[in-house]
Design a protein around this motif. Structure first.
Motif, PDB file in Angstrom:
ATOM      1  N   ALA A  30       0.757  -1.257   0.120  1.00 53.82           N
ATOM      2  CA  ALA A  30       0.070   0.074   0.066  1.00 53.82           C
ATOM      3  C   ALA A  30       0.918   1.261  -0.022  1.00 53.82           C
ATOM      4  O   ALA A  30       0.605   2.244  -0.663  1.00 53.82           O
ATOM      5  CB  ALA A  30      -0.922   0.024   1.317  1.00 53.82           C
ATOM      6  N   ALA A  31       1.892   1.196   0.691  1.00 58.87           N
ATOM      7  CA  ALA A  31       2.805   2.521   0.745  1.00 58.87           C
ATOM      8  C   ALA A  31       3.535   2.859  -0.595  1.00 58.87           C
ATOM      9  O   ALA A  31       3.474   3.983  -1.045  1.00 58.87           O
ATOM     10  CB  ALA A  31       4.194   2.173   1.831  1.00 58.87           C
ATOM     11  N   PHE A  32       3.913   1.689  -1.220  1.00 58.39           N
ATOM     12  CA  PHE A  32       4.551   1.672  -2.549  1.00 58.39           C
ATOM     13  C   PHE A  32       3.521   2.284  -3.605  1.00 58.39           C
ATOM     14  O   PHE A  32       3.921   2.837  -4.375  1.00 58.39           O
ATOM     15  CB  PHE A  32       5.129   0.448  -3.132  1.00 58.39           C
ATOM     16  CG  PHE A  32       6.633   0.509  -2.641  1.00 58.39           C
ATOM     17  CD1 PHE A  32       7.753   1.219  -3.446  1.00 58.39           C
ATOM     18  CD2 PHE A  32       6.956  -0.407  -1.397  1.00 58.39           C
ATOM     19  CE1 PHE A  32       9.113   0.935  -2.959  1.00 58.39           C
ATOM     20  CE2 PHE A  32       8.427  -0.427  -1.182  1.00 58.39           C
ATOM     21  CZ  PHE A  32       9.192   0.045  -1.916  1.00 58.39           C
ATOM     22  N   ARG A  33       2.267   1.951  -3.378  1.00 62.37           N
ATOM     23  CA  ARG A  33       1.203   2.568  -4.191  1.00 62.37           C
ATOM     24  C   ARG A  33       1.223   4.185  -4.333  1.00 62.37           C
ATOM     25  O   ARG A  33       0.757   4.738  -5.508  1.00 62.37           O
ATOM     26  CB  ARG A  33       0.020   2.079  -4.113  1.00 62.37           C
ATOM     27  CG  ARG A  33      -1.266   2.182  -5.018  1.00 62.37           C
ATOM     28  CD  ARG A  33      -2.496   1.750  -4.505  1.00 62.37           C
ATOM     29  NE  ARG A  33      -2.494  -0.122  -4.477  1.00 62.37           N
ATOM     30  CZ  ARG A  33      -2.610  -0.503  -5.883  1.00 62.37           C
ATOM     31  NH1 ARG A  33      -2.746   0.173  -6.808  1.00 62.37           N
ATOM     32  NH2 ARG A  33      -2.578  -1.827  -5.820  1.00 62.37           N
ATOM     33  N   CYS A  65       0.353  -2.264  -8.681  1.00 64.76           N
ATOM     34  CA  CYS A  65       1.198  -2.428  -7.638  1.00 64.76           C
ATOM     35  C   CYS A  65       0.787  -3.706  -7.062  1.00 64.76           C
ATOM     36  O   CYS A  65      -0.297  -3.739  -6.458  1.00 64.76           O
ATOM     37  CB  CYS A  65       1.010  -1.262  -6.654  1.00 64.76           C
ATOM     38  SG  CYS A  65       2.110  -1.168  -5.044  1.00 64.76           S
ATOM     39  N   GLY A  66       1.874  -4.647  -6.839  1.00 65.45           N
ATOM     40  CA  GLY A  66       1.456  -5.882  -6.290  1.00 65.45           C
ATOM     41  C   GLY A  66       2.670  -6.869  -6.503  1.00 65.45           C
ATOM     42  O   GLY A  66       3.484  -6.686  -7.339  1.00 65.45           O
ATOM     43  N   PRO A  67       2.534  -8.088  -5.753  1.00 63.39           N
ATOM     44  CA  PRO A  67       3.386  -9.132  -5.831  1.00 63.39           C
ATOM     45  C   PRO A  67       3.545  -9.871  -7.154  1.00 63.39           C
ATOM     46  O   PRO A  67       2.344 -10.140  -7.634  1.00 63.39           O
ATOM     47  CB  PRO A  67       3.275 -10.089  -4.745  1.00 63.39           C
ATOM     48  CG  PRO A  67       1.810  -9.877  -4.370  1.00 63.39           C
ATOM     49  CD  PRO A  67       1.277  -8.372  -4.858  1.00 63.39           C
ATOM     50  N   ALA A  68       4.641 -10.380  -7.630  1.00 63.59           N
ATOM     51  CA  ALA A  68       4.787 -10.800  -8.956  1.00 63.59           C
ATOM     52  C   ALA A  68       4.327 -12.273  -8.968  1.00 63.59           C
ATOM     53  O   ALA A  68       4.857 -12.917  -8.056  1.00 63.59           O
ATOM     54  CB  ALA A  68       6.229 -10.510  -9.593  1.00 63.59           C
ATOM     55  N   VAL A  69       3.689 -12.690  -9.843  1.00 66.64           N
ATOM     56  CA  VAL A  69       3.572 -14.282 -10.205  1.00 66.64           C
ATOM     57  C   VAL A  69       3.866 -14.281 -11.565  1.00 66.64           C
ATOM     58  O   VAL A  69       3.573 -13.590 -12.528  1.00 66.64           O
ATOM     59  CB  VAL A  69       1.952 -14.617 -10.336  1.00 66.64           C
ATOM     60  CG1 VAL A  69       1.866 -16.176 -11.008  1.00 66.64           C
ATOM     61  CG2 VAL A  69       1.403 -14.706  -8.859  1.00 66.64           C
ATOM     62  N   ILE A 177       5.770  -5.472  -7.730  1.00 68.16           N
ATOM     63  CA  ILE A 177       5.764  -4.807  -9.238  1.00 68.16           C
ATOM     64  C   ILE A 177       5.196  -3.419  -8.952  1.00 68.16           C
ATOM     65  O   ILE A 177       3.902  -3.533  -8.498  1.00 68.16           O
ATOM     66  CB  ILE A 177       5.164  -5.637 -10.189  1.00 68.16           C
ATOM     67  CG1 ILE A 177       5.955  -7.183 -10.139  1.00 68.16           C
ATOM     68  CG2 ILE A 177       5.433  -5.017 -11.530  1.00 68.16           C
ATOM     69  CD1 ILE A 177       7.393  -6.828 -10.329  1.00 68.16           C
ATOM     70  N   VAL A 178       5.763  -2.203  -9.407  1.00 67.89           N
ATOM     71  CA  VAL A 178       4.943  -1.056  -9.248  1.00 67.89           C
ATOM     72  C   VAL A 178       5.056  -0.246 -11.000  1.00 67.89           C
ATOM     73  O   VAL A 178       6.082  -0.603 -11.424  1.00 67.89           O
ATOM     74  CB  VAL A 178       5.664   0.049  -8.265  1.00 67.89           C
ATOM     75  CG1 VAL A 178       4.604   1.095  -8.457  1.00 67.89           C
ATOM     76  CG2 VAL A 178       5.757  -0.852  -7.054  1.00 67.89           C
ATOM     77  N   GLY A 179       3.833  -0.094 -11.555  1.00 68.97           N
ATOM     78  CA  GLY A 179       3.717   0.647 -12.767  1.00 68.97           C
ATOM     79  C   GLY A 179       3.128   1.750 -12.629  1.00 68.97           C
ATOM     80  O   GLY A 179       1.941   1.821 -12.116  1.00 68.97           O
TER      81      GLY A 179
END
Length: 234
Positions: A30-33, A65-69, A177-179
């Protein structure tokens, strides 16, 4: 224990399905978002991130923003992408190494419906997509290398949750992953907390520079010192 989880399973050549890897804590995600990708990149040496991808969702302010699969596929084949979509958790980001091929789309509108239903956090694809009008709708951020009407095969081979290279970005399963409108970056889950601190410090530094620039009081020594160090007579 499923076959996907069994450490001793012998996969056919070119095929591998590994378990999903848990990423950073939800509070860190949430913070990286709230952190611009450019600031994350500045805090990670400025040489990390995808090259040559573009957003295909309509709203440029949308943040992925979220963990990579992770998924590695044969160019033009999406069998393992379908398998990965059976394994994702809400908020996950599907990172697909399609070898940069844009002659056949790897995902289309029907798969978008699945992504929305699964509450996927978004997709990052080193390859092509199709059904652009559907992907442009709100609710599913997607970055890809290109687009074509030509559909994929579903024969394999491919791998799920293995290290991949996606448009110049090395991604490990579980990486954060953040985009955003500027691009896509991967933050190692084990380093996410430390990098978040560096991002906050970097943004504070930028805020001061921005204020000085706006007031016309920026310090010329910031650049003159670097030029003198190169031997320029200033």
């Amino acid at each position: 224990m499923s076959q996907c989880d069994h450490p001793a399973v012998q996969w056919p050549a070119g095929y591998r399905i590994q378990p999903r890897v848990e990423g950073a804590a939800p509070t860190i995600v949430a913070a990286f978002r709230e952190i611009p990708v450019a600031a994350i990149g500045d805090s990670m040496s400025r040489n990390i991130g995808t090259v040559g991808l573009r957003p295909y969702h309509r709203r440029m302010e949308t943040v992925l923003c979220g963990p990579a699969v992770t998924v590695r596929v044969r160019p033009g084949d999406n069998l393992m992408i379908h398998k990965a979509l059976m394994m994702v958790h809400p908020g996950d980001v599907l990172v697909i190494d399609g070898g940069g091929d844009v002659t056949q789309a790897l995902v289309g509108g029907l798969m978008r419906t699945t992504c929305v239903t699964k509450q996927l956090g978004g997709l990052v694809i080193d390859g092509a997509i199709r059904d652009l009008c559907e992907w442009a709708e709100d609710g599913m951020p997607i970055f890809a290398k290109g687009n074509t009407h030509r559909g994929p095969s579903k024969d394999g081979p491919g791998e799920v949750n293995v290290p991949v290279s996606c448009a110049g970005l090395v991604v490990m399963p579980g990486d954060l992953i953040v985009g955003d409108a500027d691009g896509v970056i991967a933050v190692p889950a084990s380093e996410a907390s430390h990098i978040l601190e560096r991002c906050h410090a970097h943004l504070a530094k930028e805020a001061k520079i921005r204020a000085d620039n706006a007031a016309g009081t920026s310090d010329p020594e910031r650049f003159d010192a670097a030029l003198r160090a190169k031997g320029l007579p200033l």
